[in-house]
Write a protein that holds these residues in place. Structure first.
Motif, mmCIF file in Angstrom:
data_model
loop_
_atom_site.group_PDB
_atom_site.id
_atom_site.type_symbol
_atom_site.label_atom_id
_atom_site.label_comp_id
_atom_site.label_asym_id
_atom_site.label_seq_id
_atom_site.Cartn_x
_atom_site.Cartn_y
_atom_site.Cartn_z
ATOM 1 N N UNK A 66 0.825 -1.200 0.000
ATOM 2 C CA UNK A 66 0.000 0.000 0.000
ATOM 3 C C UNK A 66 0.862 1.255 0.000
ATOM 4 N N UNK A 67 1.902 1.270 0.821
ATOM 5 C CA UNK A 67 2.778 2.442 0.868
ATOM 6 C C UNK A 67 3.539 2.630 -0.443
ATOM 7 N N UNK A 68 3.986 1.540 -1.057
ATOM 8 C CA UNK A 68 4.640 1.644 -2.365
ATOM 9 C C UNK A 68 3.671 2.176 -3.420
ATOM 10 N N UNK A 69 2.439 1.728 -3.357
ATOM 11 C CA UNK A 69 1.429 2.210 -4.294
ATOM 12 C C UNK A 69 1.145 3.684 -4.129
ATOM 13 N N UNK A 70 1.037 4.131 -2.890
ATOM 14 C CA UNK A 70 0.815 5.557 -2.636
ATOM 15 C C UNK A 70 1.999 6.363 -3.151
ATOM 16 N N UNK A 71 3.202 5.860 -2.907
ATOM 17 C CA UNK A 71 4.392 6.554 -3.390
ATOM 18 C C UNK A 71 4.430 6.640 -4.907
ATOM 19 N N UNK A 72 4.075 5.562 -5.581
ATOM 20 C CA UNK A 72 4.048 5.565 -7.043
ATOM 21 C C UNK A 72 3.009 6.524 -7.599
ATOM 22 N N UNK A 73 1.837 6.553 -6.975
ATOM 23 C CA UNK A 73 0.786 7.461 -7.440
ATOM 24 C C UNK A 73 1.166 8.919 -7.199
ATOM 25 N N UNK A 74 1.775 9.204 -6.063
ATOM 26 C CA UNK A 74 2.209 10.572 -5.776
ATOM 27 C C UNK A 74 3.316 10.991 -6.742
ATOM 28 N N UNK A 75 4.250 10.078 -7.025
ATOM 29 C CA UNK A 75 5.332 10.399 -7.949
ATOM 30 C C UNK A 75 4.797 10.670 -9.355
ATOM 31 N N UNK A 76 3.827 9.877 -9.788
ATOM 32 C CA UNK A 76 3.217 10.114 -11.096
ATOM 33 C C UNK A 76 2.494 11.457 -11.125
ATOM 34 N N UNK A 77 1.831 11.812 -10.035
ATOM 35 C CA UNK A 77 1.131 13.089 -9.971
ATOM 36 C C UNK A 77 2.117 14.253 -10.001
ATOM 37 N N UNK A 78 3.237 14.120 -9.306
ATOM 38 C CA UNK A 78 4.242 15.186 -9.303
ATOM 39 C C UNK A 78 4.836 15.351 -10.698
ATOM 40 N N UNK A 79 5.126 14.240 -11.373
ATOM 41 C CA UNK A 79 5.636 14.326 -12.741
ATOM 42 C C UNK A 79 4.618 14.991 -13.664
ATOM 43 N N UNK A 80 3.361 14.686 -13.477
ATOM 44 C CA UNK A 80 2.314 15.270 -14.310
ATOM 45 C C UNK A 80 2.194 16.775 -14.080
ATOM 46 N N UNK A 81 2.226 17.183 -12.833
ATOM 47 C CA UNK A 81 2.076 18.606 -12.515
ATOM 48 C C UNK A 81 3.275 19.402 -13.021
ATOM 49 N N UNK A 82 4.470 18.851 -12.885
ATOM 50 C CA UNK A 82 5.664 19.558 -13.343
ATOM 51 C C UNK A 82 5.817 19.520 -14.856
ATOM 52 N N UNK A 83 5.106 18.643 -15.516
ATOM 53 C CA UNK A 83 5.206 18.541 -16.966
ATOM 54 C C UNK A 83 6.499 17.891 -17.426
ATOM 55 N N UNK A 84 7.222 17.270 -16.512
ATOM 56 C CA UNK A 84 8.499 16.657 -16.863
ATOM 57 C C UNK A 84 8.335 15.152 -16.958
ATOM 58 N N UNK A 85 7.826 14.704 -18.053
ATOM 59 C CA UNK A 85 7.636 13.277 -18.235
ATOM 60 C C UNK A 85 6.686 13.027 -19.379
ATOM 61 N N UNK A 86 7.024 12.082 -20.206
ATOM 62 C CA UNK A 86 6.115 11.771 -21.295
ATOM 63 C C UNK A 86 5.009 10.847 -20.805
ATOM 64 N N UNK A 87 4.084 10.576 -21.681
ATOM 65 C CA UNK A 87 2.895 9.821 -21.289
ATOM 66 C C UNK A 87 3.231 8.405 -20.855
ATOM 67 N N UNK A 88 4.215 7.780 -21.494
ATOM 68 C CA UNK A 88 4.552 6.399 -21.150
ATOM 69 C C UNK A 88 5.069 6.289 -19.717
ATOM 70 N N UNK A 89 5.916 7.218 -19.326
ATOM 71 C CA UNK A 89 6.463 7.197 -17.966
ATOM 72 C C UNK A 89 5.356 7.433 -16.944
#
Length: 62
Positions: free
Chosen positions: A12-35
């Protein structure tokens, strides 16, 4: 504490971390769609499998 509950908590904690990391990448715009898709999907899989494992593991004291 049961080993299944510990594994569920870790997943669960790894999942939360992965979702938060994906959200941060999305907000910063630093990451393509595949990542973003990989981190988001893996985070969701880990989160929901961890929550399911915690929910299925009953409390032996009750």
């Amino acid at each position: 504490m049961d080993i299944k509950k510990i594994l569920g908590l870790v997943l669960t904690l790894l999942g939360i971390g992965g979702l938060i990391y994906a959200a941060v990448l999305y907000v910063n715009g630093s990451g393509d769609f595949k990542v973003l898709a990989v981190y988001g999907i893996l985070g969701a899989i880990f989160f929901f499998s961890g929550m399911g494992l915690i929910r299925r593991t009953g409390n032996p004291n009750h």
